[in-house]
Write an enzyme that holds these catalytic residues in place. Structure first.
Site, PDB file in Angstrom:
ATOM      1  N   SER A 144       0.714  -1.311  -0.169  1.00  0.00           N
ATOM      2  CA  SER A 144       0.403  -0.133  -0.156  1.00  0.00           C
ATOM      3  C   SER A 144       0.429   1.017  -0.270  1.00  0.00           C
ATOM      4  CB  SER A 144      -1.144  -0.077   1.576  1.00  0.00           C
ATOM      5  OG  SER A 144      -1.338   1.189   1.254  1.00  0.00           O
ATOM      6  N   TYR A 157      -1.726  -0.525  10.284  1.00  0.00           N
ATOM      7  CA  TYR A 157      -2.112  -1.480   8.695  1.00  0.00           C
ATOM      8  C   TYR A 157      -0.490  -0.733   8.267  1.00  0.00           C
ATOM      9  CZ  TYR A 157      -3.991  -1.560   3.634  1.00  0.00           C
ATOM     10  OH  TYR A 157      -3.666  -1.677   2.957  1.00  0.00           O
TER      11      TYR A 157
END
Length: 253
Positions: A144, A157
């Site tokens: 990501s 995350y």
């Protein structure tokens, strides 16, 4: 497609998180390019719907919970018994938790790392053994852009995705002697059902601010799936240990 370096004809690809989002689209696009798909996910009905929509024949699905790390070895054996050696692995499964770091508990970090990161590395450890994975195969880990840029509330995350990028570089070195390539893809905001649901919860001004950050607009699942096709194909045979950023220009500013 015999002479097309982007073809996946004759290749077998294992995809985690294939029941929805990026994993589902990746499975579909890879099947279009000739690959046999081994689809892994937690939702049996969605996996059934996916396998019925794939092009070509010989696809198979397994319902599997990535938190069950001890069961990965048995799953890999089952896949080998049904398909023989594998040519590609895409780790698309992942979970997210948005909260200020002061509200995150150790179990929050453990859960995200277990699903997003540790399961990926354990699959690679088990799957990329000589008897299971073909010489010259390809591994793709979906990371990501939050591993590269700061965004409030995503400490756990971001850490889990950053670990994928760092780990992939070392794995690329370790498996280079067998010509197995290990790369990551860092998507920006992608128009998945979950993302659209999240965007709908924002105020109009916050939504516009989020979308304005992407010079080319937010992406579609196919934008990431097409990159997976490239990295799984022989066209990328000289590319390893790299992080491919696909974010509509978000990180160039």
């Amino acid at each position: 497609m015999k002479d097309n370096p982007f073809s996946l004809q004759g290749k077998t690809v294992v995809i985690t998180g294939a029941s929805s989002g990026l994993g589902r689209e990746c499975a579909f696009q890879c099947s279009r390019m000739g690959a046999k798909i081994v689809a892994l996910g937690r939702n049996e009905q969605r996996l059934n719907d996916l396998t019925n929509s794939l092009e070509g024949e010989g696809h198979k699905m397994w319902t599997f919970d990535l938190t069950n790390l001890d069961d990965i070895n048995n799953l890999v054996n089952d896949i080998h018994d049904n398909y023989g050696k594998i040519d590609g692995f895409v780790h698309s499964a992942g979970v997210e938790k948005t909260a200020p770091s002061k509200l995150l508990s150790p179990s929050d970090y453990e859960n995200l790392l277990r699903v997003n990161t540790i399961s990926a590395f354990e699959f690679i450890r088990q799957l990329c053994q000589v008897k299971y994975f073909n010489h010259g195969g390809s591994v793709i880990l979906i990371a990501s852009i939050t591993a590269l840029i700061a965004r409030n509330g995503l400490t756990a995350y971001s850490a889990s995705k950053g670990a994928l990028i760092s780990g992939a570089r070392t794995l690329a070195l370790e498996y280079a002697k067998r010509r197995i390539r290990v790369n990551t893809i860092s998507p920006g905001t992608i128009k998945t059902p979950l993302m659209e649901q999240y965007l709908s919860t924002l105020s109009e001004s916050d939504r516009e601010k989020r979308l304005a950050g992407f010079p080319l607009g937010i992406g579609n699942p196919s934008d990431i799936a097409h990159a997976c096709v490239y990295l799984l194909s022989d066209a990328s045979q000289w590319m390893t240990g790299q992080n491919l950023i696909i974010d509509g220009g978000y990180t160039i500013k």
